[in-house]
Design a protein around this motif. Structure first.
Motif, short mmCIF file in Angstrom:
data_model
loop_
_atom_site.label_atom_id
_atom_site.label_comp_id
_atom_site.label_asym_id
_atom_site.label_seq_id
_atom_site.Cartn_x
_atom_site.Cartn_y
_atom_site.Cartn_z
N LYS A 1 0.96 -1.21 0.03
CA LYS A 1 -0.02 -0.10 -0.20
C LYS A 1 0.96 1.21 -0.02
O LYS A 1 2.15 1.24 0.60
N SER A 2 0.45 2.30 -0.65
CA SER A 2 0.99 3.55 -0.75
C SER A 2 0.28 4.70 -0.01
O SER A 2 -0.97 4.58 0.14
N ALA A 3 0.79 5.68 0.80
CA ALA A 3 -0.09 6.96 1.24
C ALA A 3 0.74 7.95 0.90
O ALA A 3 1.73 8.15 1.19
N TYR A 4 0.08 9.03 0.97
CA TYR A 4 0.59 10.45 0.61
C TYR A 4 1.41 10.82 1.85
O TYR A 4 0.69 10.61 3.16
N LEU A 5 2.38 11.42 2.02
CA LEU A 5 3.07 11.95 3.08
C LEU A 5 3.40 13.40 3.11
O LEU A 5 3.74 13.87 2.08
N PHE A 6 3.13 13.80 4.29
CA PHE A 6 3.55 15.45 4.57
C PHE A 6 4.29 15.41 5.71
O PHE A 6 3.81 15.00 7.06
N GLY A 7 5.34 15.85 5.49
CA GLY A 7 6.37 15.85 6.75
C GLY A 7 6.51 17.30 7.21
O GLY A 7 7.09 18.12 6.26
N LEU A 8 5.83 17.63 8.08
CA LEU A 8 5.96 19.08 8.64
C LEU A 8 6.90 19.33 9.82
O LEU A 8 7.60 18.45 10.24
N PRO A 9 7.17 20.58 9.52
CA PRO A 9 8.48 21.11 10.73
C PRO A 9 7.91 20.74 11.95
O PRO A 9 7.00 20.39 12.08
N GLY A 10 8.81 20.83 12.85
CA GLY A 10 8.51 20.54 14.45
C GLY A 10 7.97 21.87 15.14
O GLY A 10 7.17 21.63 16.13
N ASN A 11 8.35 23.13 14.90
CA ASN A 11 7.66 24.36 15.51
C ASN A 11 6.32 24.51 15.30
O ASN A 11 5.59 24.41 14.30
N PRO A 12 5.42 24.58 16.31
CA PRO A 12 4.17 24.83 16.15
C PRO A 12 3.42 25.58 15.63
O PRO A 12 2.52 25.22 14.62
N VAL A 13 4.06 26.76 15.21
CA VAL A 13 3.33 27.84 14.46
C VAL A 13 3.61 27.43 12.94
O VAL A 13 2.65 27.36 12.07
N ALA A 14 4.98 26.77 12.56
CA ALA A 14 5.08 26.42 11.23
C ALA A 14 4.33 24.99 10.95
O ALA A 14 3.75 24.94 9.87
N VAL A 15 3.92 24.31 11.83
CA VAL A 15 2.96 23.02 11.48
C VAL A 15 1.60 23.70 11.11
O VAL A 15 1.01 23.28 10.20
N MET A 16 1.07 24.67 11.67
CA MET A 16 0.13 25.09 11.37
C MET A 16 -0.22 26.02 10.20
O MET A 16 -1.07 25.76 9.14
N ILE A 17 0.99 26.68 9.60
CA ILE A 17 0.95 27.46 8.58
C ILE A 17 1.20 26.51 7.42
O ILE A 17 0.48 26.61 6.42
N SER A 18 1.99 25.70 7.57
CA SER A 18 2.22 24.48 6.63
C SER A 18 0.99 23.62 6.48
O SER A 18 0.65 23.37 4.95
N PHE A 19 0.34 23.35 7.28
CA PHE A 19 -1.12 22.77 7.06
C PHE A 19 -1.94 23.37 6.22
O PHE A 19 -2.43 22.92 5.24
N TYR A 20 -2.25 24.78 6.38
CA TYR A 20 -3.07 25.59 5.84
C TYR A 20 -2.82 26.20 4.64
O TYR A 20 -3.60 26.04 3.56
N PHE A 21 -1.47 26.13 4.09
CA PHE A 21 -1.24 26.70 2.69
C PHE A 21 -0.59 25.61 1.90
O PHE A 21 -0.67 25.83 0.87
N PHE A 22 -0.43 24.28 2.40
CA PHE A 22 -0.04 23.25 1.74
C PHE A 22 -0.68 22.01 1.66
O PHE A 22 -0.87 21.15 0.84
N VAL A 23 -1.22 21.52 2.73
CA VAL A 23 -1.88 20.46 3.17
C VAL A 23 -3.31 20.39 3.22
O VAL A 23 -3.88 19.49 2.56
N ARG A 24 -3.86 21.41 3.53
CA ARG A 24 -5.48 21.48 3.65
C ARG A 24 -6.07 21.24 2.16
O ARG A 24 -6.90 20.21 2.16
N ASP A 25 -5.64 21.94 1.24
CA ASP A 25 -6.14 21.70 -0.17
C ASP A 25 -5.90 20.47 -0.75
O ASP A 25 -6.85 19.87 -1.30
N ALA A 26 -4.86 19.76 -0.37
CA ALA A 26 -4.48 18.64 -0.94
C ALA A 26 -5.27 17.28 -0.41
O ALA A 26 -5.80 16.49 -0.92
N LEU A 27 -5.47 17.66 0.84
CA LEU A 27 -6.48 16.38 1.68
C LEU A 27 -7.83 16.76 1.13
O LEU A 27 -8.81 15.65 0.76
N LEU A 28 -8.22 18.03 0.81
CA LEU A 28 -9.65 18.16 0.26
C LEU A 28 -9.65 17.42 -0.98
O LEU A 28 -10.68 17.02 -1.57
N HIS A 29 -8.66 17.57 -1.73
CA HIS A 29 -8.67 17.03 -3.43
C HIS A 29 -8.70 15.56 -3.09
O HIS A 29 -9.54 14.94 -3.91
#
Length: 438
Positions: free
Chosen positions: A321-349
């Protein structure tokens, strides 16, 4: 219906080869978003749900209307239904009231010339009548007759036509639409009790690091509580995902590999936080490269430069099996920013939706902002109304990627593009509002 598999490695290779200026360790934000958008494929696993259970779900097929909405011509106002031809141009009109039409109880008679029908909102328009004058526009209203002054109503006013909202056989809701309260109401208005939606996206996530402690554990010297799993939980819940929280994984290659394998076998997407930088104990990055295909490792952005995207593989033979991978930074704000501007639309798609980019609003900067050209910066801001009535934004203060409290103070994110230099007070900047996201 079988699930759609992610792209093959060859597809990723071809995609990256056609990207001008590709550098896996230093992509622009737009390049990273383009790679994610082109590489992600939606899953196709439909299921049938009762309409009330479908809130927040994504349509797996078009919903076609089996009826006209409204089903008949009806009144948009409480008032009097009449013939516009009975209204002279330059003199008052006196019309006889021949009956009443109520919602759910139509007028059964025939209105002759010079007659009108007292009508309520939603009631069927009597045959031959084409206009409704609201009660408050009538000069005089009695039980037997009404008087209307000239020029008070235009012909055809306040009449809702059969099928004007939605005609029979037309698409009421398109595949990929997320069902909100309004959509549930529309489905109910069509008499639809069940709907075909995509199954929920399964997302596994974990944090990495020996220094992390879960809430409830003793906080040893040099350790911190893991907040990233809680922000990820909240953000994923808002997207309607099925969530698999795998906890904190220590900086141990054996345990990390096991975590990746378990996550890959149980989820459609895997999100990690921490370990994608170049520290001595950052094992996540080499593990990702070993177990799958990674499109990039870094983005010219702040906060959140170290971010990985690709896919990981686990299992063997028919169980592979394969799964898409998103490796986010460790700092808390960076996690949220990365999620909203790079991960959110990908998951919705992936979930079958057709997401529009987060809307950018141009507003005035209340103060000067320092900005270095050559990278995209996402700064936390507070949007407010200035004394002159115009919107303005100011940053929350220090923009360190570990200052999670700033995200609770902010109500928007300033998006300062690659070419942007220092911002002067009064300059226009673009912001994304938090409303509906957090």
């Amino acid at each position: 219906m079988p699930e759609t598999a992610p792209h093959s490695p060859a597809d990723l290779t071809t995609l990256l080869a056609g990207l001008p200026g590709y550098d896996a360790d230093a992509l622009s934000a737009k390049q990273a978003q383009q790679i994610i958008r082109q590489f992600i494929q939606p899953l196709h696993v439909p299921e049938k749900l009762a309409v009330r259970d479908a809130l927040g779900r994504i349509l797996a097929e078009d919903v076609v209307s089996g009826i006209d909405v409204p089903a008949y011509d009806n009144s948009a106002m409480d008032g009097y239904a009449l013939r516009s031809a009975d209204l002279p141009d330059n003199a008052p009109a006196v019309l006889s009231v021949t009956g009443i039409a109520l919602a759910g109880k139509a007028f059964q008679g025939i209105a002759e010339r010079g007659e009108c029908v007292h009508i309520m909102t939603g009631a069927v328009m009597p045959a031959g009548l084409d206009t409704v004058i609201p009660q408050e526009l009538v000069q005089h209203a009695g039980d037997a007759a009404i008087t209307i002054l000239p020029g008070r109503i235009r012909p055809g006013a306040n009449r809702r036509f059969k099928g004007e909202d939605l005609a029979m056989g037309k698409i009421a809701l398109a595949k990929g639409k997320m069902l909100r309260a309004a959509e549930l109401g529309l489905l109910a208005s069509l008499g639809i009790a069940e709907v075909i939606v995509q199954r929920r996206l399964r997302v596994a996530f974990f944090s990495t690091g020996d220094e992390l402690r879960s809430v409830g554990e003793t906080l040893d010297e040099g350790c911190v509580y893991d907040s990233n799993r809680y922000t990820l939980y909240g953000m994923l819940s808002r997207l309607g995902c099925d969530i698999i929280d795998m906890g904190v994984i220590p900086d141990d290659p054996v345990l990390l590999r096991a975590a990746f394998e378990n996550a890959c076998l149980s989820a459609d997407a895997v999100i990690t936080s921490g370990g994608v930088s170049v520290g001595m104990a950052d094992y996540t990055k080499p593990m990702m490269a070993e177990m799958g295909d990674v499109a990039f490792w870094g983005i010219n952005m702040r906060p959140g430069r170290p971010m990985a995207f690709g896919k990981v593989n686990a299992g063997a033979g028919s169980a592979r099996k394969s799964a898409y991978l998103f490796g986010l930074p460790g700092n808390p704000v960076a996690v949220m920013i990365s999620f909203y501007f790079f991960v959110r639309d990908a998951l919705l798609h992936m979930a079958g939706a057709s997401p529009a980019p987060l809307p950018l609003v141009g507003v005035r900067s209340a103060a000067a902002i320092r900005k270095r050209p050559g990278r995209t910066e996402y700064q936390r801001g507070i949007l407010s109304t200035a004394a002159d009535g115009n919107l303005e934004v100011r940053i929350t203060g220090s923009q360190g990627s570990g200052i999670l409290r700033s995200m609770t103070q902010a109500n928007c994110i300033l998006v300062l593009g690659d070419a942007q230099a220092d911002v002067a007070a009064g300059d226009l900047v673009q912001v994304v509002l938090f409303d509906g996201l957090l």
